[in-house]
Design a protein around this motif. Structure first.
Motif, mmCIF file in Angstrom:
data_model
loop_
_atom_site.group_PDB
_atom_site.id
_atom_site.type_symbol
_atom_site.label_atom_id
_atom_site.label_comp_id
_atom_site.label_asym_id
_atom_site.label_seq_id
_atom_site.Cartn_x
_atom_site.Cartn_y
_atom_site.Cartn_z
ATOM 1 N N ALA A 117 0.837 -1.204 0.000
ATOM 2 C CA ALA A 117 0.000 0.000 0.000
ATOM 3 C C ALA A 117 0.868 1.249 0.000
ATOM 4 O O ALA A 117 1.959 1.258 0.567
ATOM 5 N N GLU A 118 0.384 2.313 -0.642
ATOM 6 C CA GLU A 118 1.134 3.570 -0.617
ATOM 7 C C GLU A 118 1.116 4.119 0.797
ATOM 8 O O GLU A 118 0.096 4.069 1.480
ATOM 9 N N PRO A 119 2.247 4.660 1.247
ATOM 10 C CA PRO A 119 2.310 5.159 2.622
ATOM 11 C C PRO A 119 1.519 6.457 2.766
ATOM 12 O O PRO A 119 1.091 7.028 1.764
ATOM 13 N N PRO A 120 1.338 6.938 4.000
ATOM 14 C CA PRO A 120 0.592 8.176 4.221
ATOM 15 C C PRO A 120 1.228 9.371 3.503
ATOM 16 O O PRO A 120 2.375 9.315 3.065
ATOM 17 N N GLY A 121 0.435 10.447 3.402
ATOM 18 C CA GLY A 121 0.828 11.608 2.612
ATOM 19 C C GLY A 121 2.115 12.298 3.014
ATOM 20 O O GLY A 121 2.723 13.007 2.203
ATOM 21 N N ASN A 122 2.582 12.101 4.256
ATOM 22 C CA ASN A 122 3.790 12.820 4.673
ATOM 23 C C ASN A 122 5.070 12.106 4.240
ATOM 24 O O ASN A 122 6.164 12.496 4.628
ATOM 25 N N ALA A 123 4.922 11.028 3.450
ATOM 26 C CA ALA A 123 6.111 10.256 3.069
ATOM 27 C C ALA A 123 7.039 11.072 2.176
ATOM 28 O O ALA A 123 6.603 11.899 1.378
ATOM 29 N N LEU A 124 8.325 10.809 2.325
ATOM 30 C CA LEU A 124 9.338 11.400 1.449
ATOM 31 C C LEU A 124 9.452 10.489 0.225
ATOM 32 O O LEU A 124 9.461 9.263 0.356
ATOM 33 N N ASN A 125 9.510 11.076 -0.966
ATOM 34 C CA ASN A 125 9.605 10.269 -2.183
ATOM 35 C C ASN A 125 11.026 10.289 -2.726
ATOM 36 O O ASN A 125 11.601 11.355 -2.927
ATOM 37 N N VAL A 126 11.565 9.099 -2.944
ATOM 38 C CA VAL A 126 12.915 8.995 -3.515
ATOM 39 C C VAL A 126 12.899 7.947 -4.615
ATOM 40 O O VAL A 126 12.351 6.858 -4.434
ATOM 41 N N THR A 127 13.458 8.305 -5.765
ATOM 42 C CA THR A 127 13.621 7.306 -6.820
ATOM 43 C C THR A 127 15.018 6.708 -6.691
ATOM 44 O O THR A 127 16.007 7.438 -6.621
ATOM 45 N N VAL A 128 15.062 5.388 -6.597
ATOM 46 C CA VAL A 128 16.334 4.680 -6.457
ATOM 47 C C VAL A 128 16.673 4.074 -7.813
ATOM 48 O O VAL A 128 15.867 3.330 -8.381
ATOM 49 N N PRO A 142 8.665 18.191 -4.607
ATOM 50 C CA PRO A 142 8.861 19.581 -5.050
ATOM 51 C C PRO A 142 9.843 20.353 -4.152
ATOM 52 O O PRO A 142 10.688 21.092 -4.647
ATOM 53 N N GLU A 143 9.744 20.130 -2.825
ATOM 54 C CA GLU A 143 10.605 20.923 -1.933
ATOM 55 C C GLU A 143 12.067 20.434 -1.951
ATOM 56 O O GLU A 143 12.926 21.027 -1.323
ATOM 57 N N MET A 144 12.318 19.344 -2.657
ATOM 58 C CA MET A 144 13.688 18.816 -2.734
ATOM 59 C C MET A 144 14.351 19.156 -4.060
ATOM 60 O O MET A 144 15.418 18.644 -4.373
ATOM 61 N N GLN A 145 13.717 20.002 -4.857
ATOM 62 C CA GLN A 145 14.280 20.262 -6.180
ATOM 63 C C GLN A 145 15.312 21.379 -6.134
ATOM 64 O O GLN A 145 15.279 22.251 -5.273
ATOM 65 N N VAL A 146 16.210 21.306 -7.085
ATOM 66 C CA VAL A 146 17.291 22.287 -7.134
ATOM 67 C C VAL A 146 17.216 23.046 -8.461
ATOM 68 O O VAL A 146 18.080 22.926 -9.314
ATOM 69 N N GLY A 147 16.120 23.785 -8.622
ATOM 70 C CA GLY A 147 15.953 24.588 -9.834
ATOM 71 C C GLY A 147 15.498 23.762 -11.020
ATOM 72 O O GLY A 147 15.758 22.568 -11.104
ATOM 73 N N ASP A 148 14.805 24.395 -11.938
ATOM 74 C CA ASP A 148 14.385 23.827 -13.225
ATOM 75 C C ASP A 148 13.945 22.360 -13.183
ATOM 76 O O ASP A 148 14.369 21.557 -14.021
ATOM 77 N N ASN A 149 13.101 22.004 -12.212
ATOM 78 C CA ASN A 149 12.586 20.639 -12.155
ATOM 79 C C ASN A 149 13.651 19.574 -11.977
ATOM 80 O O ASN A 149 13.458 18.422 -12.346
ATOM 81 N N LEU A 150 14.805 19.962 -11.439
ATOM 82 C CA LEU A 150 15.877 18.988 -11.218
ATOM 83 C C LEU A 150 15.808 18.488 -9.786
ATOM 84 O O LEU A 150 15.811 19.284 -8.849
ATOM 85 N N PRO A 151 15.719 17.174 -9.598
ATOM 86 C CA PRO A 151 15.714 16.667 -8.221
ATOM 87 C C PRO A 151 17.115 16.723 -7.625
ATOM 88 O O PRO A 151 18.111 16.730 -8.353
ATOM 89 N N LEU A 152 17.160 16.772 -6.312
ATOM 90 C CA LEU A 152 18.429 16.622 -5.593
ATOM 91 C C LEU A 152 18.882 15.175 -5.824
ATOM 92 O O LEU A 152 18.073 14.256 -5.715
ATOM 93 N N VAL A 153 20.150 14.990 -6.147
ATOM 94 C CA VAL A 153 20.628 13.642 -6.472
ATOM 95 C C VAL A 153 21.858 13.307 -5.644
ATOM 96 O O VAL A 153 22.759 14.136 -5.502
ATOM 97 N N THR A 154 21.878 12.120 -5.071
ATOM 98 C CA THR A 154 23.073 11.644 -4.359
ATOM 99 C C THR A 154 23.403 10.239 -4.838
ATOM 100 O O THR A 154 22.671 9.664 -5.648
ATOM 101 N N ALA A 155 24.482 9.704 -4.338
ATOM 102 C CA ALA A 155 24.872 8.339 -4.690
ATOM 103 C C ALA A 155 25.371 7.623 -3.448
ATOM 104 O O ALA A 155 25.893 8.257 -2.529
#
Ligand code: CUA
Length: 348
Positions: A117-128, A142-155
């Motif tokens: 099941a999808e978690p509650p609305g306060n969940a953080l979304n991360v694409t792995v 949306p609040e994790m974006q770094v300009g121009d629809n670019l997501p914050l990305v780590t490795a």
């Protein structure tokens, strides 16, 4: 003599297995759940394990009893009484296992749906994204974006807030999809203490929810044979307190300072073809985002600690440090390596 040796070997093997079961330092212990999703799996696994143990003891015990009871003895040539065709017995041993299986199936199916099941609305979304052979984490809210629809990305390190569900979207990256250097293959994302494991399948999107009760480090790894360096495809989930997480996000959103001199030339001519360093070059993202590489604990699929020495050793010859690495050996001079390490160390 042979008998003694066999007994010794069996004894040593048993001792090794018993000792291995007693590890105190077992950060990937799936039997030690650290969050509600892992606990749901644990709450299913443990009763099923004991049901299976009871069935095993009954069946194996029955076999041993019959072996002993009807063993061959002198003067007893007769075959024991045969019970083929006993309707009552056959109905009983058909119904009883069916009842046991149903008893196991009901909570199993319920838990599968619960976890899916999808978690509650306060969940953080991360694409792995699973690459050959490292993990990429893209923060898509949306609040994790770094300009121009670019997501914050780590490795390699997935930083999450503690005590909050994190809804993961799992994708396999590869040259076929234009977002990786290796082949898109099946990986398995396995943060053992926060959830079970879920396969990452090319062309298919899977989901998984994780949550850590407490701040801490939760290591995991790829659990599906995916090529040469499958064994070097680790990661770490770092759960932070909400305040620390917000501070981390603010820091990660900052752009990197531009490199100069030798490092600047090398990054422009070579590194930027595959790596993004926000503020310097964002054209490519087939290799780990290096914008804040110095803020991470580990390198190259989390197999080396992030130190000057390891970073230099890596740049000297990546495939020698990690079999099959898609970062080639650029035959950098010691001067070039020194300049690159100096710059990368500033990217906190
Ligand atoms: Cu990726 Cu094994």
């Amino acid at each position: 003599m042979t008998g003694k040796r066999t007994r010794l070997a069996v004894g040593l093997a048993a001792a090794a297995v018993a000792l291995a079961a007693c590890a105190t330092n077992a950060p990937q212990d799936t039997l030690d759940p650290a969050g509600p999703y892992a606990e749901k799996i644990d709450a299913l696994f443990k009763p099923v394990f004991w049901v299976a143990t009871a069935v095993f003891l009954l069946v194996e015990g029955g076999i041993l009893y019959i072996l002993w009871r009807y063993r061959h003895r002198k003067g007893r040539e007769r075959i024991p009484p045969q019970i083929h065709g006993n309707t009552r017995l056959e109905i009983a041993w058909t119904i009883l296992p069916a009842v046991v299986l149903a008893g196991v199936a009901v909570p199993t199916v319920a838990t599968i749906f619960d976890l899916a099941a999808e978690p509650p609305g306060n969940a953080l979304n991360v694409t792995v994204r699973g690459h050959q052979w490292w993990w990429e984490f893209r923060y898509t809210d949306p609040e994790m974006q770094v300009g121009d629809n670019l997501p914050l990305v780590t490795a390699n390190e997935l930083v999450i807030p503690a005590d909050r569900p994190v809804y993961l979207t799992l994708e396999s990256a590869g040259s076929e999809f234009g977002n990786g250097l290796g082949r898109a293959v099946i990986h398995s994302f396995s943060p053992f203490r926060l959830a079970g494991k879920t396969d990452v399948i090319p062309g298919k999107t899977n989901h998984m929810t994780i949550q850590a009760d407490e701040p801490g480090e939760y290591p995991g790894q790829c659990a599906e044979l995916c090529g040469f360096s499958h064994g070097f495809m680790r990661f770490e989930v770092d759960a932070l307190s909400p305040a620390d997480f917000d501070a981390w996000v603010a820091g990660q959103k900052e752009e990197a300072a531009a490199p100069s001199g030798i490092a600047g030339d090398l990054i422009a001519s070579t590194c930027a073809a595959c790596h993004t360093i926000r503020g310097v070059s964002t054209a490519a993202s087939t290799a780990p985002d290096l914008t804040h590489v110095a803020s991470r604990d580990c390198l190259a699929g989390c197999i080396f600690p992030n130190t000057r020495e390891e970073l230099a050793a890596w740049l000297r010859d990546p495939p020698a440090r990690k079999l099959g690495s898609f970062m080639p050996d650029y035959n950098l001079s010691e001067e070039e390596i020194e300049a690159l390490v100096d710059y990368l160390e500033t990217l906190e």
